[in-house]
Scaffold this motif. Structure first.
Motif, PDB file in Angstrom:
ATOM      1  N   PRO A  43       0.827  -1.205   0.000  1.00 26.78           N
ATOM      2  CA  PRO A  43       0.000   0.000   0.000  1.00 26.78           C
ATOM      3  C   PRO A  43       0.869   1.265   0.000  1.00 26.78           C
ATOM      4  O   PRO A  43       1.872   1.338   0.697  1.00 26.78           O
ATOM      5  CB  PRO A  43      -0.806  -0.126   1.292  1.00 26.78           C
ATOM      6  CG  PRO A  43      -0.922  -1.600   1.500  1.00 26.78           C
ATOM      7  CD  PRO A  43       0.402  -2.164   1.045  1.00 26.78           C
ATOM      8  N   LYS A  44       0.505   2.208  -0.855  1.00 22.05           N
ATOM      9  CA  LYS A  44       1.249   3.450  -1.083  1.00 22.05           C
ATOM     10  C   LYS A  44       2.611   3.186  -1.708  1.00 22.05           C
ATOM     11  O   LYS A  44       3.518   4.036  -1.653  1.00 22.05           O
ATOM     12  CB  LYS A  44       1.407   4.272   0.196  1.00 22.05           C
ATOM     13  CG  LYS A  44       0.107   4.872   0.711  1.00 22.05           C
ATOM     14  CD  LYS A  44       0.316   6.187   1.445  1.00 22.05           C
ATOM     15  CE  LYS A  44       0.645   7.300   0.471  1.00 22.05           C
ATOM     16  NZ  LYS A  44       0.774   8.608   1.166  1.00 22.05           N
ATOM     17  N   GLY A  45       2.746   2.035  -2.349  1.00 22.78           N
ATOM     18  CA  GLY A  45       3.998   1.717  -3.022  1.00 22.78           C
ATOM     19  C   GLY A  45       4.191   2.537  -4.285  1.00 22.78           C
ATOM     20  O   GLY A  45       3.237   3.061  -4.874  1.00 22.78           O
ATOM     21  N   THR A  46       5.462   2.632  -4.716  1.00 20.61           N
ATOM     22  CA  THR A  46       5.807   3.411  -5.905  1.00 20.61           C
ATOM     23  C   THR A  46       6.489   2.522  -6.933  1.00 20.61           C
ATOM     24  O   THR A  46       7.416   1.780  -6.606  1.00 20.61           O
ATOM     25  CB  THR A  46       6.748   4.574  -5.543  1.00 20.61           C
ATOM     26  OG1 THR A  46       6.090   5.451  -4.626  1.00 20.61           O
ATOM     27  CG2 THR A  46       7.133   5.373  -6.791  1.00 20.61           C
ATOM     28  N   PHE A  47       6.012   2.628  -8.162  1.00 24.18           N
ATOM     29  CA  PHE A  47       6.591   1.893  -9.291  1.00 24.18           C
ATOM     30  C   PHE A  47       7.316   2.888 -10.179  1.00 24.18           C
ATOM     31  O   PHE A  47       6.707   3.791 -10.759  1.00 24.18           O
ATOM     32  CB  PHE A  47       5.488   1.181 -10.073  1.00 24.18           C
ATOM     33  CG  PHE A  47       5.947   0.578 -11.381  1.00 24.18           C
ATOM     34  CD1 PHE A  47       7.019  -0.280 -11.438  1.00 24.18           C
ATOM     35  CD2 PHE A  47       5.266   0.864 -12.568  1.00 24.18           C
ATOM     36  CE1 PHE A  47       7.437  -0.838 -12.638  1.00 24.18           C
ATOM     37  CE2 PHE A  47       5.663   0.299 -13.777  1.00 24.18           C
ATOM     38  CZ  PHE A  47       6.749  -0.545 -13.810  1.00 24.18           C
ATOM     39  N   GLY A  48       8.634   2.746 -10.295  1.00 25.14           N
ATOM     40  CA  GLY A  48       9.418   3.555 -11.212  1.00 25.14           C
ATOM     41  C   GLY A  48       9.810   2.735 -12.416  1.00 25.14           C
ATOM     42  O   GLY A  48      10.130   1.553 -12.286  1.00 25.14           O
ATOM     43  N   PHE A  49       9.788   3.328 -13.586  1.00 27.04           N
ATOM     44  CA  PHE A  49      10.106   2.555 -14.788  1.00 27.04           C
ATOM     45  C   PHE A  49      11.015   3.334 -15.721  1.00 27.04           C
ATOM     46  O   PHE A  49      10.814   4.499 -15.995  1.00 27.04           O
ATOM     47  CB  PHE A  49       8.835   2.093 -15.511  1.00 27.04           C
ATOM     48  CG  PHE A  49       7.801   3.156 -15.752  1.00 27.04           C
ATOM     49  CD1 PHE A  49       7.680   3.779 -16.976  1.00 27.04           C
ATOM     50  CD2 PHE A  49       6.919   3.524 -14.739  1.00 27.04           C
ATOM     51  CE1 PHE A  49       6.709   4.752 -17.198  1.00 27.04           C
ATOM     52  CE2 PHE A  49       5.948   4.497 -14.949  1.00 27.04           C
ATOM     53  CZ  PHE A  49       5.854   5.114 -16.174  1.00 27.04           C
ATOM     54  N   VAL A  50      12.076   2.653 -16.140  1.00 26.32           N
ATOM     55  CA  VAL A  50      12.992   3.184 -17.133  1.00 26.32           C
ATOM     56  C   VAL A  50      13.035   2.284 -18.359  1.00 26.32           C
ATOM     57  O   VAL A  50      13.524   2.693 -19.414  1.00 26.32           O
ATOM     58  CB  VAL A  50      14.420   3.346 -16.562  1.00 26.32           C
ATOM     59  CG1 VAL A  50      14.427   4.291 -15.378  1.00 26.32           C
ATOM     60  CG2 VAL A  50      15.021   2.010 -16.163  1.00 26.32           C
ATOM     61  N   GLY A  51      12.541   1.060 -18.221  1.00 22.55           N
ATOM     62  CA  GLY A  51      12.523   0.127 -19.341  1.00 22.55           C
ATOM     63  C   GLY A  51      11.477   0.511 -20.357  1.00 22.55           C
ATOM     64  O   GLY A  51      10.385   0.961 -20.003  1.00 22.55           O
ATOM     65  N   VAL A  52      11.801   0.323 -21.619  1.00 21.41           N
ATOM     66  CA  VAL A  52      10.879   0.650 -22.707  1.00 21.41           C
ATOM     67  C   VAL A  52      10.357  -0.643 -23.324  1.00 21.41           C
ATOM     68  O   VAL A  52      11.139  -1.462 -23.804  1.00 21.41           O
ATOM     69  CB  VAL A  52      11.578   1.495 -23.797  1.00 21.41           C
ATOM     70  CG1 VAL A  52      10.615   1.801 -24.932  1.00 21.41           C
ATOM     71  CG2 VAL A  52      12.128   2.777 -23.188  1.00 21.41           C
ATOM     72  N   PRO A  53       9.036  -0.873 -23.317  1.00 20.55           N
ATOM     73  CA  PRO A  53       8.494  -2.087 -23.921  1.00 20.55           C
ATOM     74  C   PRO A  53       8.822  -2.157 -25.410  1.00 20.55           C
ATOM     75  O   PRO A  53       9.034  -1.135 -26.059  1.00 20.55           O
ATOM     76  CB  PRO A  53       6.979  -1.954 -23.704  1.00 20.55           C
ATOM     77  CG  PRO A  53       6.848  -1.035 -22.539  1.00 20.55           C
ATOM     78  CD  PRO A  53       7.990  -0.064 -22.679  1.00 20.55           C
ATOM     79  N   PRO A  54       8.885  -3.369 -25.976  1.00 21.72           N
ATOM     80  CA  PRO A  54       9.157  -3.501 -27.406  1.00 21.72           C
ATOM     81  C   PRO A  54       8.067  -2.849 -28.243  1.00 21.72           C
ATOM     82  O   PRO A  54       6.973  -2.566 -27.761  1.00 21.72           O
ATOM     83  CB  PRO A  54       9.201  -5.018 -27.621  1.00 21.72           C
ATOM     84  CG  PRO A  54       8.455  -5.599 -26.467  1.00 21.72           C
ATOM     85  CD  PRO A  54       8.687  -4.668 -25.318  1.00 21.72           C
ATOM     86  N   ALA A  55       8.397  -2.630 -29.521  1.00 17.60           N
ATOM     87  CA  ALA A  55       7.481  -1.885 -30.395  1.00 17.60           C
ATOM     88  C   ALA A  55       6.093  -2.516 -30.457  1.00 17.60           C
ATOM     89  O   ALA A  55       5.083  -1.809 -30.488  1.00 17.60           O
ATOM     90  CB  ALA A  55       8.084  -1.787 -31.795  1.00 17.60           C
TER      91      ALA A  55
END
Length: 369
Positions: A277-289
């Motif tokens: 709860p109240k967690g944070t998701f950070g993303f730098v990965g880019v999904p494939p086309a």
């Protein structure tokens, strides 16, 4: 001047070493003799034709070397200075003014198009202008043009040939934890993907004092590296029928923070099952086309019910003039051993370096002209 460079002739074609002509530095430019240049996943995305830069082009955006010449307007560095080269920015938009150059309003134009700010190209091959200025440098070459805004002096004692890796992949991973997410001491963190960015995030998590640092990575050598750098658990998703349950077995209420460096849709879709709860998701990965339309995991209702935060991250929110020197200082203190990720190759062996990185035989290739 005539230089040697690794050219990307067309989408999905092998790199080709060739002689090209590089413009003399303009009044606001810096000519750097490249000593080493990191190979980053973003270079490979561009080489696949998946970025705005027109091919043929000279890529490379983690260069480091020695300043050979500066334009009349340059005051930050002088000939003979050792520098690392990072992404570039305009210096006058609201984000740059607030010391957030990774979110410069002209980020795409200045870094991804292969053009200078005025739309010109700095390289000539076979009698025709080709794309350069990738991330304000194009450092898969013996020399590159940069600017004051994207060069940082390298501290004595930091190996110059690998210092350029701090300019993108390493600062992205470490910065995601130390700056973007600002994980507090005692917090829990899941990192999906154990490449150079993910392992830099592990080092950042150790510096932050995270109590639990879990890494999800199929490559055994990279899992071992993660543990040796300070991860508390490394999970092989191929060996765990339910890797989410494996994470929950250690952290029953979920993780405070999650950083995805993989861009794999099947991983990203599990985020709501992993966050506390109240967690944070950070993303730098880019999904494939083919997954370009993938929605961020969880509906607005799910995010609201659990107070989730989804956070896109560029370059680890780095202000290079302050963060790269911080990482160099930590390295010199023995607290940020980014050199352990590096395998060096001659620039002429760039295609072998690409293949071995893709095969998982190395973590962070650095090309030596």
């Amino acid at each position: 001047m005539k230089i040697q460079a690794a050219i990307t002739p067309a989408a999905n074609a092998p790199f080709t070493l060739a002689e090209v002509e590089l413009d003399a530095p303009r009044p606001d430019e810096v000519l750097v003799r490249i000593v080493g240049a990191g190979l980053c996943h973003t270079d490979l995305v561009a080489a696949e034709g998946m970025m705005p830069i027109a091919l043929p082009a000279v890529l490379g955006h983690e260069g480091a070397g020695v300043v050979e010449q500066v334009g009349a307007q340059v005051t930050k560095v002088q000939p003979g200075d050792a520098v690392a080269i990072t992404f570039t920015s305009c210096g006058h938009c609201p984000r740059c003014a607030s010391h957030e150059p990774a979110y410069c309003h002209a980020m795409g134009q200045l870094n991804f198009t292969g053009l200078r700010a005025d739309g010109s190209r700095s390289l000539v091959a076979g009698g025709q202008r080709i794309s350069g200025s990738f991330f304000g440098q194009s450092s898969f070459a013996t020399h590159a043009l940069a600017s004051e805004r994207n060069v940082v002096k390298v501290a004595p004692g930091v190996p110059l040939e690998i210092a350029g890796t701090l300019g993108c992949g390493v600062q992205t991973g470490a910065g995601a934890i130390m700056r973007s997410l600002q994980c507090p001491a005692g917090s829990s963190l899941l990192i999906t993907g154990g490449g150079a960015v993910g392992l830099s995030a592990v080092m950042g998590a150790v510096i932050q004092g995270c109590a639990h640092v879990v890494v999800l990575e199929p490559n055994a050598a990279r899992r071992e590296m993660a543990l040796s750098l300070g991860a508390t658990l490394a999970i092989d998703p191929r060996a765990e029928a339910d890797w989410v349950a494996a994470v929950r077995a250690v952290l029953p209420t979920g993780v405070d923070f999650m950083l995805d460096t993989s861009g794999i849709p099947a991983v990203i879709e599990r985020v709501p099952q992993l966050l506390a709860p109240k967690g944070t998701f950070g993303f730098v990965g880019v999904p494939p086309a083919h997954a370009a339309d993938l929605a961020l995991p969880g509906t607005l209702r799910e995010a609201m019910r659990s107070g989730f935060t989804y956070r896109g991250i560029i370059e680890g929110d780095s202000d290079p003039d302050t963060f790269i020197p911080q990482l160099m200082a930590l390295y010199l203190q023995g607290r940020f051993p980014f050199d352990r990720l590096v395998t060096t190759y001659p620039l002429a062996d760039i295609n072998r370096a690409v293949a071995e990185q893709q095969q998982g035989l190395c973590i962070k290739p650095v090309l030596l002209p």
